[in-house]
Design an enzyme around this catalytic site. Structure first.
Site, PDB file in Angstrom:
ATOM      1  N   ASP A  20      79.463  26.935  16.212  1.00  0.00           N
ATOM      2  CA  ASP A  20      79.369  28.184  16.966  1.00  0.00           C
ATOM      3  C   ASP A  20      80.633  28.363  17.800  1.00  0.00           C
ATOM      4  OD1 ASP A  20      76.861  28.162  15.894  1.00  0.00           O
ATOM      5  OD2 ASP A  20      75.791  27.941  17.792  1.00  0.00           O
ATOM      6  N   ASP A  29      64.874  36.050  13.767  1.00  0.00           N
ATOM      7  CA  ASP A  29      64.659  35.261  14.979  1.00  0.00           C
ATOM      8  C   ASP A  29      63.283  35.624  15.528  1.00  0.00           C
ATOM      9  OD1 ASP A  29      67.278  34.470  14.591  1.00  0.00           O
ATOM     10  OD2 ASP A  29      68.086  35.946  15.995  1.00  0.00           O
TER      11      ASP A  29
END
Length: 238
Positions: A8, A130
């Protein structure tokens, strides 16, 4: 089942966030390219790259850094974060991404999935679902929708998504362990492959996920905090 390390990126650095909060970091490392090379040297067969700046800005910000990682490592990469305009998908595929990950834009307008799948190929289009408290959440996990993961998953599958990246927001980044049940339900209800993410803390978590039939698992904080040895994890999941 494939174990996929997460890289990330925020402000040009490699980070691991707690619950997606940019102000709460487990990890901050200076060179994402070196981090990517490290995971590949330990046996990673794919990498999961996320442009966190892009996720906030709504367009890919770390494109050159992503390109450098793709050119440096010899494994496929899947890329998410800020993929909200059509030109970006083509650009990321052109620089060598195996899969692009669509998030909020796909949930809000599933027709975009159909359009992009026809343009770049279904196998290159992954959609991130999500979930928090049983409902799909969007816009950086801030807004809850009316859909369950299965309901939205079926819509996206019909529109041409090639795979689903499922993240359980309730446990993401907390290092508290994985809740397998919602992942198992999604695998059972969908025809397309499911990649799991969020909360993996032990090799036992990975083995449980393998047993329910996921194609792969994205691992982040656990390998950065040395709770899981990547080599051992890959070996256990073969």
């Amino acid at each position: 089942m494939i174990v996929i390390p997460a890289v990330d990126m925020k402000n040009g650095k490699c980070v691991q966030l707690i619950q997606g909060d940019p102000n709460k970091k487990h990890v901050e490392l200076e060179n994402p390219v070196e981090v990517a090379e490290k995971w590949v040297s330990e046996g990673a067969e794919m990498l999961h790259l996320v442009d966190l700046d892009g996720a906030i800005e709504g367009e890919s910000v770390n494109r050159e850094l992503i390109k450098e990682i793709i050119q440096t490592v010899n494994v496929p990469v899947q890329i998410g974060g800020g993929i909200s305009v059509r030109c970006t998908e083509s650009n990321l595929i052109e620089i060598g991404a195996k899969r692009i990950i669509l998030g909020t834009v796909a949930v809000e307008n599933p027709d975009i999935v159909e359009e992009i799948s026809k343009k770049v190929g279904k196998e290159k289009v992954m959609v991130a679902l999500d979930a928090k408290d049983g409902k799909v959440v969007i816009k950086g996990w801030k807004e809850k929708t009316k859909y369950t993961p299965v309901e939205m998953g079926k819509i996206l599958e019909e529109k041409g998504a090639g795979s689903i990246l499922f993240t359980n927001v309730n446990v993401e980044g907390l290092l508290t362990g994985m809740n397998v049940e919602p992942v198992e339900t999604l695998v059972e209800e969908l025809e397309i492959p499911v990649i799991a993410s969020g909360g993996v803390t032990t090799i036992e978590d990975l083995i449980k996920l393998k047993a329910v039939g996921v194609e792969g698992v994205v691992v982040g904080s656990a390998i950065y905090k040395n709770l899981i040895d990547l080599k051992e994890a890959i070996k256990a999941c073969r």
